[in-house]
Design a protein around this motif. Structure first.
Motif, PDB file in Angstrom:
ATOM      1  N   ASP A 208      65.225  79.025  60.246  1.00 43.62           N
ATOM      2  CA  ASP A 208      64.725  80.065  61.132  1.00 43.62           C
ATOM      3  C   ASP A 208      63.211  80.133  60.962  1.00 43.62           C
ATOM      4  O   ASP A 208      62.696  80.109  59.840  1.00 43.62           O
ATOM      5  N   ILE A 209      62.487  80.225  62.081  1.00 43.64           N
ATOM      6  CA  ILE A 209      61.031  80.196  62.049  1.00 43.64           C
ATOM      7  C   ILE A 209      60.474  81.585  62.338  1.00 43.64           C
ATOM      8  O   ILE A 209      60.822  82.215  63.338  1.00 43.64           O
ATOM      9  N   GLU A 210      59.606  82.038  61.446  1.00 38.83           N
ATOM     10  CA  GLU A 210      58.864  83.285  61.664  1.00 38.83           C
ATOM     11  C   GLU A 210      57.544  82.925  62.341  1.00 38.83           C
ATOM     12  O   GLU A 210      56.711  82.222  61.764  1.00 38.83           O
ATOM     13  N   GLU A 211      57.350  83.422  63.556  1.00 36.24           N
ATOM     14  CA  GLU A 211      56.210  83.000  64.370  1.00 36.24           C
ATOM     15  C   GLU A 211      54.955  83.792  64.019  1.00 36.24           C
ATOM     16  O   GLU A 211      54.603  84.767  64.659  1.00 36.24           O
ATOM     17  N   ASP A 212      54.244  83.334  62.992  1.00 35.91           N
ATOM     18  CA  ASP A 212      53.000  84.006  62.593  1.00 35.91           C
ATOM     19  C   ASP A 212      51.770  83.304  63.162  1.00 35.91           C
ATOM     20  O   ASP A 212      50.651  83.808  63.026  1.00 35.91           O
ATOM     21  N   GLU A 213      51.953  82.121  63.788  1.00 40.22           N
ATOM     22  CA  GLU A 213      50.889  81.454  64.525  1.00 40.22           C
ATOM     23  C   GLU A 213      51.532  80.469  65.493  1.00 40.22           C
ATOM     24  O   GLU A 213      52.736  80.213  65.436  1.00 40.22           O
ATOM     25  N   GLU A 214      50.730  79.923  66.387  1.00 40.74           N
ATOM     26  CA  GLU A 214      51.253  78.994  67.379  1.00 40.74           C
ATOM     27  C   GLU A 214      51.583  77.646  66.728  1.00 40.74           C
ATOM     28  O   GLU A 214      50.912  77.221  65.781  1.00 40.74           O
ATOM     29  N   PRO A 215      52.615  76.958  67.218  1.00 38.16           N
ATOM     30  CA  PRO A 215      52.944  75.644  66.653  1.00 38.16           C
ATOM     31  C   PRO A 215      51.910  74.602  67.036  1.00 38.16           C
ATOM     32  O   PRO A 215      51.432  74.572  68.179  1.00 38.16           O
ATOM     33  N   CYS A 216      51.570  73.730  66.078  1.00 34.05           N
ATOM     34  CA  CYS A 216      50.683  72.602  66.411  1.00 34.05           C
ATOM     35  C   CYS A 216      51.478  71.485  67.066  1.00 34.05           C
ATOM     36  O   CYS A 216      50.934  70.719  67.870  1.00 34.05           O
ATOM     37  N   ARG A 217      52.759  71.368  66.725  1.00 29.58           N
ATOM     38  CA  ARG A 217      53.694  70.443  67.352  1.00 29.58           C
ATOM     39  C   ARG A 217      55.040  71.155  67.440  1.00 29.58           C
ATOM     40  O   ARG A 217      55.347  72.021  66.607  1.00 29.58           O
ATOM     41  N   LEU A 218      55.841  70.783  68.394  1.00 28.15           N
ATOM     42  CA  LEU A 218      57.180  71.352  68.479  1.00 28.15           C
ATOM     43  C   LEU A 218      58.126  70.609  67.552  1.00 28.15           C
ATOM     44  O   LEU A 218      58.051  69.384  67.414  1.00 28.15           O
ATOM     45  N   LEU A 219      59.026  71.356  66.916  1.00 28.37           N
ATOM     46  CA  LEU A 219      60.123  70.760  66.178  1.00 28.37           C
ATOM     47  C   LEU A 219      61.282  70.515  67.143  1.00 28.37           C
ATOM     48  O   LEU A 219      61.382  71.151  68.200  1.00 28.37           O
ATOM     49  N   VAL A 220      62.190  69.624  66.764  1.00 29.03           N
ATOM     50  CA  VAL A 220      63.346  69.397  67.626  1.00 29.03           C
ATOM     51  C   VAL A 220      64.143  70.686  67.822  1.00 29.03           C
ATOM     52  O   VAL A 220      64.748  70.890  68.885  1.00 29.03           O
ATOM     53  N   SER A 221      64.125  71.563  66.828  1.00 33.06           N
ATOM     54  CA  SER A 221      64.848  72.830  66.944  1.00 33.06           C
ATOM     55  C   SER A 221      64.153  73.815  67.880  1.00 33.06           C
ATOM     56  O   SER A 221      64.722  74.852  68.226  1.00 33.06           O
ATOM     57  N   ASP A 222      62.916  73.504  68.300  1.00 34.87           N
ATOM     58  CA  ASP A 222      62.190  74.349  69.269  1.00 34.87           C
ATOM     59  C   ASP A 222      62.497  74.000  70.714  1.00 34.87           C
ATOM     60  O   ASP A 222      62.216  74.794  71.620  1.00 34.87           O
ATOM     61  N   TYR A 223      63.044  72.822  70.949  1.00 39.18           N
ATOM     62  CA  TYR A 223      63.155  72.335  72.328  1.00 39.18           C
ATOM     63  C   TYR A 223      63.950  73.289  73.227  1.00 39.18           C
ATOM     64  O   TYR A 223      63.582  73.531  74.379  1.00 39.18           O
ATOM     65  N   ALA A 224      65.035  73.825  72.684  1.00 35.00           N
ATOM     66  CA  ALA A 224      65.921  74.661  73.526  1.00 35.00           C
ATOM     67  C   ALA A 224      65.232  75.923  74.005  1.00 35.00           C
ATOM     68  O   ALA A 224      65.493  76.395  75.125  1.00 35.00           O
ATOM     69  N   THR A 225      64.336  76.476  73.203  1.00 33.70           N
ATOM     70  CA  THR A 225      63.698  77.741  73.570  1.00 33.70           C
ATOM     71  C   THR A 225      62.304  77.576  74.170  1.00 33.70           C
ATOM     72  O   THR A 225      61.877  78.394  74.989  1.00 33.70           O
ATOM     73  N   ARG A 226      61.605  76.518  73.798  1.00 32.87           N
ATOM     74  CA  ARG A 226      60.207  76.381  74.233  1.00 32.87           C
ATOM     75  C   ARG A 226      60.020  75.377  75.369  1.00 32.87           C
ATOM     76  O   ARG A 226      58.945  75.313  75.961  1.00 32.87           O
ATOM     77  N   LEU A 227      61.050  74.596  75.673  1.00 32.87           N
ATOM     78  CA  LEU A 227      60.950  73.654  76.790  1.00 32.87           C
ATOM     79  C   LEU A 227      61.970  73.954  77.875  1.00 32.87           C
ATOM     80  O   LEU A 227      62.205  73.145  78.752  1.00 32.87           O
TER      81      LEU A 227
END
Length: 227
Positions: A208-227
């Motif tokens: 689980d990622i706590e969003e305290d800053e913007e990602p420099c790259r997306l993780l594969v686990s980000d694809y479903a929510t950020r793409l």
């Protein structure tokens, strides 16, 4: 994990990978904004879950229990069902010194684990009992660069740079770096990190990622929510 920590680990890991002369594919450098801009053309990346993957297995202590991965290529589950087509996958990974990737096995995936450089890669091994659980008694036989080796249940196989081991489905394994961080190659049958990781303990494959800053790259686990 905090996103700031993920970003830090990612930058360090990318530098470590490049220090061995391993060149990542172009999409490794794409920012989140560029991936969004290219979204209509990158189904092959998103659907195969290619790219960056950093996990602490939900424990909140990446330095002690975690793994850094980049999936370079990955086949298709439907091809695997039919036994023809793109049936393979490749990853590059980093196991830090004394950082545990916890005990697990796979129901489908067979994999070659390769020490690409750095320290010694230590792999704890168990076989499976008739019910698919951990056999804590019987020795395990595994091919290492074409040579069969016998390891006692719970024994540790040590791979020096250039050495590899083939792990078939049902072989339980945990691993870590010894003396130094280790660059690991993985060549396998089609990879499914969502359903084909069976852990000895009830832990999470993705953090689980706590969003305290913007990602420099997306993780594969980000694809479903950020793409």
């Amino acid at each position: 994990m905090k996103r700031s920590r993920v970003n830090e680990i990612l930058r360090q890991g990318e530098e470590f990978i490049r220090s061995f002369g391993y060149v990542l594919p172009p999409f490794a450098d794409w920012t989140p904004e560029e991936m969004k801009h290219r979204r209509a053309a990158i189904d092959g990346i998103v659907d195969a879950r290619l790219g960056w993957d950093i996990t602490d297995y939900g424990a909140g202590d990446f330095d002690r229990r975690g793994l850094f991965l980049f999936t370079v290529r990955n086949g298709n589950q439907e091809d695997l069902k039919h036994g023809r087509g793109m049936l393979y996958a490749e990853k590059i990974m980093i196991s830090r010194r004394d950082q545990l990737a916890p005990l697990h096995t796979h129901a489908i995936k067979a994999e070659d684990i390769i020490n690409r450089g750095g320290g010694t890669l230590c792999i704890e091994l168990f076989g499976s009992d008739p019910e698919g659980g951990i056999d804590r008694v019987s020795p395990v036989r595994v091919p290492t660069d074409g040579v069969m080796r016998r390891v006692d249940a719970g024994g540790v196989l040590r791979l020096e740079p250039g050495e590899s081991v083939t792990l078939l489905p049902g072989v339980w394994h945990a691993f870590w770096g010894e003396r130094e961080d280790v660059l690991i190659g993985e060549v396998s049958t089609v990879n499914d990190d969502v359903t084909d990781n069976i852990f000895a303990d009830p832990i999470a494959r993705f953090s689980d990622i706590e969003e305290d800053e913007e990602p420099c790259r997306l993780l594969v686990s980000d694809y479903a929510t950020r793409l």
